[in-house]
Scaffold this active site. Structure first.
Site: not given
Lengths: 387, 367
Positions: A157, A239, A241-242, A331, A334, A358-359, A362
């Site tokens: 980025s 750790d 930045a998340r 939704q 519509g 950033e990970g 999962e």
């Protein structure tokens, strides 16, 4: 809800919201269509003091507080997550310098980043090293007073518009993750080029390209910290930045929820209990995510040691929420929801990246489960010792 | 579920056509919001544009199940193309067949089967119109920003309130050459970008008695007939999207190596595949069940709505997980999963809203 923000934090929130509505709102569609980098806009955010919040006080910043980053990321993303990402990437890139660089390095680079004179990006991911980040193939070989970098960083980025990068490369392949080092690389160093510009689903204002190193000579003074500790630095930086990603996601969710609520009100849908349920759930979940995010930010800023899992919570939950909220907003609206002029379709396109970058989520779940396994092991041992 | 021989032949034929012809055009059509007119002409020759039209009016008189499996195969490659055919059949040809006068049938149905016209409908859920009564009929002003197949500039069914209550509506067939209606191709939808979705603008459009489809104030029946048949076809398209995305994700997942092994060896990925496959099977069962009820002339309305609702939801969830399996690559336009994800979002809002669907299912369930 009242989160008992300090006067400074409250002022930052109000200021950022005002800036976002004044500067970002009128141009968000334009950048979404052109997929150009909003360079002047980011520079203006810097002039208004939004970049210095990522930087330590001694180096031209306001303290590099996670809470401040969360507030600014949320408020900018509430208007446009693409521009918010282009902005917040500077925190990811400068984070390792703030945390691990030498005083000299800090003095040299951080004031420029704080003022926005130099934009800063982060280069870790490679084609074969996504979730398996330790598998990077980029090498840094010592040659006299320089390290020579070779390799291709992918999905970077802001790469093409940044002036300085924190780059992760292997200085000793035989040592795997323990042979990884980080470098501060200026864009003017010889041997840097930009590869393919990615055509993405969303966050189009955040320009993503390859960052290519061919015999790129980096002065040895630009090694950050110690050789071989790079992977540790990177993980520690993640750790911190998340929660920023969580904040961007939260901003998207907040924006999508507001869009849906306003639409439902205007179209007289709020008497419908099917809609009431969705709106109520959205509002409730957004506050829960915000509470989690702020609690994590306070924990990190308060100096607590070890917050990997809380940091992962703060990315995982808001990002899943952002996607869910944007989907539900469509939704509720519509067929209108899928038309560009109602904006939620962009919110969804933007939201999707927060489950990935950033990970991936999962990986977040894996990190959390590993930490919890350690905790369970400690508890089991303690119980054993008691009996 | 076992398909009959005719269905299997159709499925094979359409799969081949989708892979050999449609596939090459998909990315360009999606990028440019193009109209797949050439593909539609070839599909007309294969009978799918005249699927609901009887043979004596040049149609192919396919069973609903045959049309459903055809659309599933097309949607595995291009949901936009499948949606055009679905709307043409369910929202245009079918209501004309059911409610049209002999004259209307003769005028529209053979042309619809041949693909010389592609018809559509302006669904009341996006009607933003004002109707005033005049001596010669009703005048309509306003717009409908989401009319399926409007970009083909063919005939359109418009349903407008013509009585004292908003529920008292009448359906009209409007020819495209009418100067009081302007059809604009919409170039800004999240998904189904090549489905010819258009915006209609009405300026003093005259709804004259000879344009009435069915009888005065029969509009809601016309809409429900069209809509409930469309739901089965939307379910089939959603199923195709889900199937297509799952196949792509499996192929990628088996080849993508991280931590020295294919990512399909990891439990979190395997769980996704398991759930994707399960949702697809459940959606397919519901969809085929609704189609078979339709073919057996039994009450299919609840099954159709359940199929659409479930398959539409599942398509959203499945395509989202498909991107997740691709990781960063899934977010890029180099791979098809982001398109499946965008197309999936439109399924459940295409001919009715999810809130309407749930209300309808509840009503039919509670009795």
């Amino acid at each position: 809800m009242d989160y008992f923000l300090t006067a400074e934090e409250q002022a930052l929130r109000e200021k950022t919201r005002q800036i976002a509505e004044e500067l970002i709102l009128p141009v968000r569609e334009q950048y979404d269509e052109s997929a150009e980098f909003p360079l002047e806009l980011i520079k203006e955010l810097a002039r208004r003091g939004l970049l210095k919040i990522f930087i330590s006080k001694e180096h031209g910043g306001t303290g590099a507080r996670i809470m401040d980053m969360c507030i600014a990321a949320e408020e900018t993303a509430r208007v446009c997550a693409g521009i918010s990402t282009a902005y917040a990437v500077n925190a990811l890139g400068s984070g390792p310098i703030v945390l691990f660089a030498s005083d000299e390095q800090k003095k040299k680079y951080l004031p420029k980043i704080a003022s926005g004179e130099w934009l800063c990006a982060f280069g870790l991911t490679e084609a074969q090293a996504g979730s398996d980040a330790a598998n990077i193939q980029t090498t840094a070989t010592r040659d006299g007073d320089h390290y020579v970098l070779n390799g291709v960083k992918q999905f970077i980025s802001n790469a093409s518009h940044s002036d300085v990068f924190t780059v992760v490369a292997s200085t000793d392949k035989s040592r795997g993750a323990r042979g990884i080092s980080t470098f501060i690389v200026e864009k003017n160093f010889p041997g840097i080029s930009y590869g393919k510009k990615e055509n993405k689903l969303g966050i189009k204002a955040s320009v993503t390209t390859e960052l290519v190193f061919e015999e790129c000579r980096v002065p040895k003074e630009n090694l950050m910290g110690k050789e071989g500790l790079g992977f540790v630095y990177v993980m520690r930086n993640f750790d911190r930045a998340r929660p920023g990603v969580g904040a961007i996601a939260l901003g998207i969710a907040q924006g999508a929820y507001e869009d849906a609520l306003d639409f439902a009100y205007k179209h007289d849908l709020l008497g419908n209990q099917y809609v009431q349920k969705k709106i109520a759930d959205m509002a409730c979940e957004i506050e829960a995510a915000r509470a989690l995010l702020y609690a994590t930010a306070r924990m990190i800023d308060g100096g607590k040691k070890g917050y990997s899992k809380e940091s992962s919570y703060s990315k995982l939950l808001p990002s899943d929420l952002a996607v869910r909220t944007a989907i539900e907003a469509i939704q509720i609206m519509g067929p209108y929801g899928v038309l560009k002029e109602y904006h939620v379709e962009k919110r969804l396109r933007d939201a999707k990246i927060t489950q990935i970058y950033e990970g991936t989520n999962e990986i977040q779940r894996t990190v959390i489960a590993l930490e919890l396994t350690k905790d369970a092991g400690t508890r089991a041992k303690a119980q054993e010792a008691e009996t | 579920m076992k398909l009959n021989q005719e269905c299997i032949m159709l499925q094979t034929e359409l799969r081949k056509f989708a892979q050999q012809v449609i596939l090459d055009t998909v990315t360009d059509l999606d990028t440019a919001c193009g109209l797949p007119s050439d593909n539609i002409q070839q599909l007309a020759q294969m009978g799918v544009l005249g699927a609901v039209i009887p043979e004596d009016m040049d149609g192919a008189a396919l069973e609903c199940i045959g049309l459903a499996v055809s659309l599933e195969e097309i949607a595995k490659v291009c949901a936009s193309t499948a949606t055009i055919i679905a709307a043409h059949n369910a929202l245009f040809a079918f209501p004309i067949l059911k409610y049209g006068s002999d004259e209307q049938k003769k005028k529209y149905l053979p042309a619809a089967a041949a693909g010389t016209i592609v018809g559509g409908m302006a669904l009341p859920m996006t009607n933003e119109i004002a109707v005033t009564k005049q001596n010669d009929g009703y005048r309509v002003n306003g717009r409908n920003p989401f009319a399926l197949n409007a970009a083909f500039k063919g005939p359109i069914i418009l349903v407008a309130p013509t009585g004292d209550s908003p529920q008292a509506t009448t359906a009209y067939v409007i020819d495209a050459d009418n100067a009081q209606i302007q059809m604009t191709h919409t170039h800004n939808t999240l998904g189904l970008r090549a489905a010819g979705i258009g915006s209609l603008a009405f300026t003093d459009l005259l709804l004259s008695p000879q344009n009435v489809l069915g009888t005065i104030e029969q509009g809601s029946s016309v809409v429900q007939t069209a809509q409930d048949f469309m739901k089965i076809l939307v379910a089939a398209i959603a199923l195709g999207i889900a199937q297509g995305a799952t196949e792509e994700a499996m192929k990628y997942g088996k080849e993508r190596i991280q931590f020295d092994q294919p990512i399909t060896t990891f439990g979190m990925v395997r769980e996704k595949i398991a759930l994707m496959a399960t949702h697809i099977e459940a959606a397919r069962t519901l969809t085929y069940e609704a189609a078979l009820l339709f073919d057996a002339a039994q009450n299919y309305h609840k099954a159709a709505t359940m199929a659409k609702h479930y398959a539409g939801r599942s398509a959203i969830e499945i395509t989202n997980e498909a991107i997740q399996i691709f990781g960063g690559y899934g977010y890029m336009k180099d791979y098809p999963v982001e398109r499946y994800f965008r197309d999936a979002q439109v399924m459940n809002v295409l001919c009715s809203t999810p809130a309407d669907d749930k209300e309808y299912i509840a009503k039919l369930t509670l009795g």
